[in-house]
Design an enzyme around this catalytic site. Sequence first.
Site, PDB file in Angstrom:
ATOM      1  N   ARG A  46       0.840  -1.203   0.000  1.00 47.81           N
ATOM      2  CA  ARG A  46       0.000   0.000   0.000  1.00 47.81           C
ATOM      3  C   ARG A  46       0.880   1.260   0.000  1.00 47.81           C
ATOM      4  O   ARG A  46       0.464   2.336  -0.404  1.00 47.81           O
ATOM      5  CB  ARG A  46      -0.986   0.002   1.184  1.00 47.81           C
ATOM      6  CG  ARG A  46      -1.935   1.205   1.167  1.00 47.81           C
ATOM      7  CD  ARG A  46      -3.239   0.986   1.954  1.00 47.81           C
ATOM      8  NE  ARG A  46      -3.023   0.352   3.252  1.00 47.81           N
ATOM      9  CZ  ARG A  46      -2.499   0.955   4.319  1.00 47.81           C
ATOM     10  NH1 ARG A  46      -2.135   2.216   4.263  1.00 47.81           N
ATOM     11  NH2 ARG A  46      -2.354   0.289   5.458  1.00 47.81           N
ATOM     12  N   LYS A  52      -7.618   4.531 -20.322  1.00 43.85           N
ATOM     13  CA  LYS A  52      -7.834   4.918 -21.703  1.00 43.85           C
ATOM     14  C   LYS A  52      -6.542   4.703 -22.515  1.00 43.85           C
ATOM     15  O   LYS A  52      -6.111   3.587 -22.602  1.00 43.85           O
ATOM     16  CB  LYS A  52      -8.351   6.359 -21.742  1.00 43.85           C
ATOM     17  CG  LYS A  52      -9.495   6.622 -20.724  1.00 43.85           C
ATOM     18  CD  LYS A  52     -10.755   5.821 -20.979  1.00 43.85           C
ATOM     19  CE  LYS A  52     -11.729   5.813 -19.814  1.00 43.85           C
ATOM     20  NZ  LYS A  52     -12.124   7.112 -19.309  1.00 43.85           N
ATOM     21  N   TYR A  84     -16.040  14.840 -17.129  1.00 42.34           N
ATOM     22  CA  TYR A  84     -16.328  13.407 -17.142  1.00 42.34           C
ATOM     23  C   TYR A  84     -17.398  13.129 -16.075  1.00 42.34           C
ATOM     24  O   TYR A  84     -17.347  13.692 -14.973  1.00 42.34           O
ATOM     25  CB  TYR A  84     -15.034  12.643 -16.828  1.00 42.34           C
ATOM     26  CG  TYR A  84     -15.234  11.170 -16.723  1.00 42.34           C
ATOM     27  CD1 TYR A  84     -15.395  10.393 -17.865  1.00 42.34           C
ATOM     28  CD2 TYR A  84     -15.291  10.541 -15.493  1.00 42.34           C
ATOM     29  CE1 TYR A  84     -15.605   9.034 -17.769  1.00 42.34           C
ATOM     30  CE2 TYR A  84     -15.490   9.181 -15.383  1.00 42.34           C
ATOM     31  CZ  TYR A  84     -15.654   8.430 -16.526  1.00 42.34           C
ATOM     32  OH  TYR A  84     -15.866   7.085 -16.430  1.00 42.34           O
ATOM     33  N   ASP A 104      -7.037  17.443 -16.436  1.00 43.23           N
ATOM     34  CA  ASP A 104      -7.315  16.055 -16.827  1.00 43.23           C
ATOM     35  C   ASP A 104      -6.899  15.931 -18.296  1.00 43.23           C
ATOM     36  O   ASP A 104      -7.545  16.473 -19.181  1.00 43.23           O
ATOM     37  CB  ASP A 104      -8.799  15.737 -16.624  1.00 43.23           C
ATOM     38  CG  ASP A 104      -9.136  14.277 -16.948  1.00 43.23           C
ATOM     39  OD1 ASP A 104      -8.455  13.689 -17.808  1.00 43.23           O
ATOM     40  OD2 ASP A 104     -10.102  13.749 -16.362  1.00 43.23           O
TER      41      ASP A 104
HETATM   42  C1  LIG Z   1     -12.582   7.594 -18.026  1.00 47.60           C
HETATM   43  C2  LIG Z   1     -12.270   8.966 -17.579  1.00 47.60           C
HETATM   44  C3  LIG Z   1     -12.127   9.273 -16.223  1.00 47.60           C
HETATM   45  C4  LIG Z   1     -12.338   8.248 -15.124  1.00 47.60           C
HETATM   46  O1  LIG Z   1     -11.364   7.237 -15.164  1.00 47.60           O
HETATM   47  P1  LIG Z   1     -11.585   5.734 -14.662  1.00 47.60           P
HETATM   48  O2  LIG Z   1     -10.298   5.094 -15.011  1.00 47.60           O
HETATM   49  O3  LIG Z   1     -12.766   5.176 -15.392  1.00 47.60           O
HETATM   50  O4  LIG Z   1     -11.837   5.782 -13.197  1.00 47.60           O
HETATM   51  C5  LIG Z   1     -11.782  10.567 -15.886  1.00 47.60           C
HETATM   52  N1  LIG Z   1     -11.596  11.519 -16.820  1.00 47.60           N
HETATM   53  C6  LIG Z   1     -11.745  11.271 -18.141  1.00 47.60           C
HETATM   54  C7  LIG Z   1     -11.541  12.360 -19.126  1.00 47.60           C
HETATM   55  C8  LIG Z   1     -12.085   9.985 -18.560  1.00 47.60           C
HETATM   56  O5  LIG Z   1     -12.240   9.747 -19.867  1.00 47.60           O
END
Ligand SMILES: *Cc1c(COP(=O)(O)O)cnc(C)c1O
Length: 420
Positions: free
Chosen positions: A69, A230, A122, A205
């Site tokens: 952790r 992604k 998101y 982000d």
């Molecule tokens: C998918 C996504 C998230 C969330 O991510 P997870 O891995 O599904 O928890 C946050 N921001 C954007 C732009 C995303 O496409």
Amino acid sequence: MNNKDLAPESLMMGYGYDPQLSEGAVKCPIFQTSTFAFKKAEDGKAFFEIAKGSRKLEEGEHMGLIYSRINNPDLEILEDRLALWDKAEMAAVFESGMSAITTTLFEFLSPGDVLVHSSPLYGGTDHFVKHVLQRFNIQSYELHAGEEYGQLKERLEQDGLAHKVAMVLLETPANPTNTLFDIAATVGLAKKLGNGEKQVLVAVDNTYLGPLWCHPLELGADLVLYSATKYIGGHSDVIAGAVLGSKPLLARVKKLRTYLGSMAGPWTGWLLMRSLETLKLRMERQAASAAILAKFLSGHPKVEKVYYLGFLSPQTDASQYDIFVRQYHSPGAMLSFDVRGGEAGAFAFLNNLKLAHLAVSLGSTESLAQHPYSMTHAGVAEEDKDRLGLTPSMVRYSVGVEHPDDLIWDLEQALAFVPG
Ligand SMILES: *Cc1c(COP(=O)(O)O)cnc(C)c1O
């Protein structure tokens, strides 16, 4: 040889890993262990002193492994590699993009603070910001697309909130419309909202066009956030997230991560290291195919509008185009388009795809298509959907690594099912 001079794609196969520490294994093994044996009690004591922050590492002293952790080789090597793309001092990897985002927001926001954010966010981030942070008396405040930063400052001042802003969170390009927000201008605004005692942080982000084609830290942002599910993961087989930034900020994020327990496990770390080896190859292929698909779609009679960054024009989209050239190195591989006939038209298209999958998520090797209005953005209020340009006719398409001719064949045959 100074490793820092090599391109990130050259370093993804071995950086930060010494085969001699693992029986000569060329690839980093999966350290599937919860805990690590100390050579002697004195070592355990020393490692805990560092981990708890009661003293700093001495010259030549290395932090040892304690417990997964807190640290694990798969996670630490992955973090060192991930940091190279954004030229970040430090990275922290999480078990999901959401845990990366929520841990970061919790660390840098306190009751009474205001978080300014771009929109649309998101869905998961939007809910957290508007409904969870609110319970901790942290207010969210929307920055409108195209709004002048002077106007935003004025609005905040009129509402008596300017002095409470602690952080600005940008998601750019916005999903699913590809609307751009100006990172450098946001950093300028954050400087104006801060003062000698208080720094207003800017977090971006960067899931859509990073870590290859946008480097928010170079544009002055403090923190970069990723859903590594992604493009970084890129195979629709792992959920993960990451945060990058300076050492002092990341030390705080990692400390809270230890207490929330939101770190990624060794198996996730290993999968992401494997994915990083092909990150650039995959993204370049995806972007090249996206340009071909966007051109095909824009000339198709069943398609009303294509939202693709490569189509921004200095004449008709002057301010968006200006942000694009300053902020990005590629239009990327995410397309949205309006199909004739509203929801019925969009569904006819989606239901007849043969190669692309009808699924949410993005950035994977296989192409993925979905309907934001009723799926990823179903939670957005009706009047906001209108304002943000989210239409019932819209399909979002994440271009994969298949042969572009095959993807076009698939689009063409599915569009033939759209009435009209
Ligand atoms: C998918 C996504 C998230 C969330 O991510 P997870 O891995 O599904 O928890 C946050 N921001 C954007 C732009 C995303 O496409």
